[in-house]
Each structure stands twice: as C-alpha cells, then as structure tokens.
Write a protein that holds these residues in place. Structure first.
Motif, PDB file in Angstrom:
ATOM      1  N   ARG A   3     -30.679  -1.779  -2.006  1.00 44.77           N
ATOM      2  CA  ARG A   3     -30.643  -1.079  -3.289  1.00 44.77           C
ATOM      3  C   ARG A   3     -32.026  -0.610  -3.727  1.00 44.77           C
ATOM      4  NH1 ARG A   3     -27.956  -3.129  -8.969  1.00 44.77           N
ATOM      5  NH2 ARG A   3     -27.737  -1.043  -9.834  1.00 44.77           N
ATOM      6  N   THR A  72     -13.514   2.442 -11.138  1.00 43.82           N
ATOM      7  CA  THR A  72     -13.596   1.125 -10.509  1.00 43.82           C
ATOM      8  C   THR A  72     -13.117   0.011 -11.432  1.00 43.82           C
ATOM      9  OG1 THR A  72     -15.893   0.909 -11.221  1.00 43.82           O
ATOM     10  CG2 THR A  72     -15.504   1.789  -9.023  1.00 43.82           C
ATOM     11  N   ALA A  79     -18.772  -0.857 -11.224  1.00 45.22           N
ATOM     12  CA  ALA A  79     -19.936  -0.231 -10.599  1.00 45.22           C
ATOM     13  C   ALA A  79     -20.794   0.373 -11.704  1.00 45.22           C
ATOM     14  CB  ALA A  79     -19.506   0.840  -9.612  1.00 45.22           C
ATOM     15  N   GLY A  81     -24.439   2.011 -12.542  1.00 40.84           N
ATOM     16  CA  GLY A  81     -25.594   2.645 -11.925  1.00 40.84           C
ATOM     17  C   GLY A  81     -26.762   2.728 -12.883  1.00 40.84           C
ATOM     18  N   ASP A 100     -26.439   5.617  -7.561  1.00 42.95           N
ATOM     19  CA  ASP A 100     -26.563   4.160  -7.524  1.00 42.95           C
ATOM     20  C   ASP A 100     -25.211   3.500  -7.742  1.00 42.95           C
ATOM     21  OD1 ASP A 100     -27.826   1.587  -7.496  1.00 42.95           O
ATOM     22  OD2 ASP A 100     -27.754   1.595  -9.679  1.00 42.95           O
ATOM     23  N   ALA A 101     -24.440   3.999  -8.692  1.00 49.94           N
ATOM     24  CA  ALA A 101     -23.108   3.433  -8.948  1.00 49.94           C
ATOM     25  C   ALA A 101     -22.175   3.662  -7.762  1.00 49.94           C
ATOM     26  CB  ALA A 101     -22.514   4.044 -10.216  1.00 49.94           C
ATOM     27  N   GLN A 104     -22.243   1.286  -4.843  1.00 47.08           N
ATOM     28  CA  GLN A 104     -21.663  -0.037  -5.059  1.00 47.08           C
ATOM     29  C   GLN A 104     -20.144  -0.021  -4.892  1.00 47.08           C
ATOM     30  OE1 GLN A 104     -23.187  -1.715  -8.781  1.00 47.08           O
ATOM     31  NE2 GLN A 104     -24.836  -0.211  -8.650  1.00 47.08           N
ATOM     32  N   THR A 105     -19.601   1.075  -4.399  1.00 46.30           N
ATOM     33  CA  THR A 105     -18.162   1.227  -4.209  1.00 46.30           C
ATOM     34  C   THR A 105     -17.851   1.341  -2.719  1.00 46.30           C
ATOM     35  OG1 THR A 105     -18.219   3.658  -4.288  1.00 46.30           O
ATOM     36  CG2 THR A 105     -18.027   2.501  -6.409  1.00 46.30           C
ATOM     37  N   ALA A 108     -19.594   4.006  -0.283  1.00 43.17           N
ATOM     38  CA  ALA A 108     -21.023   3.898   0.015  1.00 43.17           C
ATOM     39  C   ALA A 108     -21.391   4.558   1.348  1.00 43.17           C
ATOM     40  CB  ALA A 108     -21.453   2.435   0.015  1.00 43.17           C
TER      41      ALA A 108
END
Length: 149
Positions: A3, A72, A79, A81, A100-101, A104-105, A108
């Motif tokens: 990250r 989500t 998620a 971000g 960024d969000a 996290q899913t 990706a």
C-alpha cells in the motif's frame, strides 16, 4: 506492491496520466466522500547530508481526500481510500483515493494492471530521462602528475 508503494505512486503521478488510466477501467464505482478534497499545508523536514539532525525546511501545499466505496458495504467489507497529493489539485486527490480504495477490493489485479503498472513505467521513464540529462552535464576532474617529485 504494498500500500505504501502504490499510494506514493499515486501522489507522484502526473494528474492527466492518472485520469486517463482510471478512465481505462470504465465507469467510476459509486462512492461517498468521508472527507471531501481539501487543501492545506504540511511542514517538510530535511536532514543535513541525509543523516544529520532534522530541521524544518518549509511548508508545502497538499490536498487530501478520504472516500469509501459504497458497493463494498453490501459485501461486508469496507474499502476506504486515502490520498495526500502535493499541490491544489482536488480532482487528482479524489482519483488517487479512489485507486487506493479499489486496491482493497477483489478488483485489485485489474487496477494494478490498468493503472499502477503503466504509471510506474512512466515514472521510471521520467527518472531515466532526468538522469540522462544530468549525466550529459557531468564534468570529470582529474589530476595530472607534474613531474616535480
């Protein structure tokens, strides 16, 4: 890619390139702003010689943004971000937080291939170009033996 790496890449990315890469993914996912993009400043510290005691170098302008993907929430995972980018570009901060969000899913892998990898390659090319320009101005000094031994 962890990250920290992708968030740094988003912060250093050229805003038009990030916008184009994000558009390649298709429509933006639904999201809600937890903290709308806002402009502020942060103190930058430096170190003499890179290892000395820190000192305050000055302030720079940054824009930060925090958002949450609404899709989500139904799946039970949240998620969120975050983004901090240098300058006053609110759209750039929002796009960086969105990436960024998305990282996290389960999307990706697609985001990495469509957005992060091309941006990393573009950054490497910019650095190589800058290094080549700097190398062209390098001056080699040498000492000639004068024969006065």
């Amino acid at each position: 890619m962890d990250r920290k790496t992708w968030m740094g890449l988003m912060a250093r990315a050229e805003p038009p390139q990030l916008a184009a890469r994000l558009a390649d993914l298709g429509a933006e996912p639904a999201h809600e702003m937890l903290r709308a993009p806002e402009v502020g400043s942060v103190m930058v510290q430096g170190r003499m010689g890179g290892t000395g005691a820190p000192f305050n170098l000055g302030e720079i302008t940054v824009t930060r943004c925090v958002l949450r993907l609404t899709e989500t929430e139904a799946a039970g995972a949240e998620a969120v971000g975050h983004a901090h980018v240098q300058g006053r570009d609110r759209a750039h901060a929002r796009r960086a937080a969105l990436v960024d969000a998305l990282m996290q899913t389960p999307q990706a892998g697609a985001v990495r291939a469509a957005v992060l990898t091309p941006l990393a390659e573009a950054e490497a090319a910019r650095r190589a170009s800058r290094a080549a320009k700097a190398a062209a101005t390098k001056v080699e000094f040498f000492t000639m033996v004068r024969g006065e031994d």
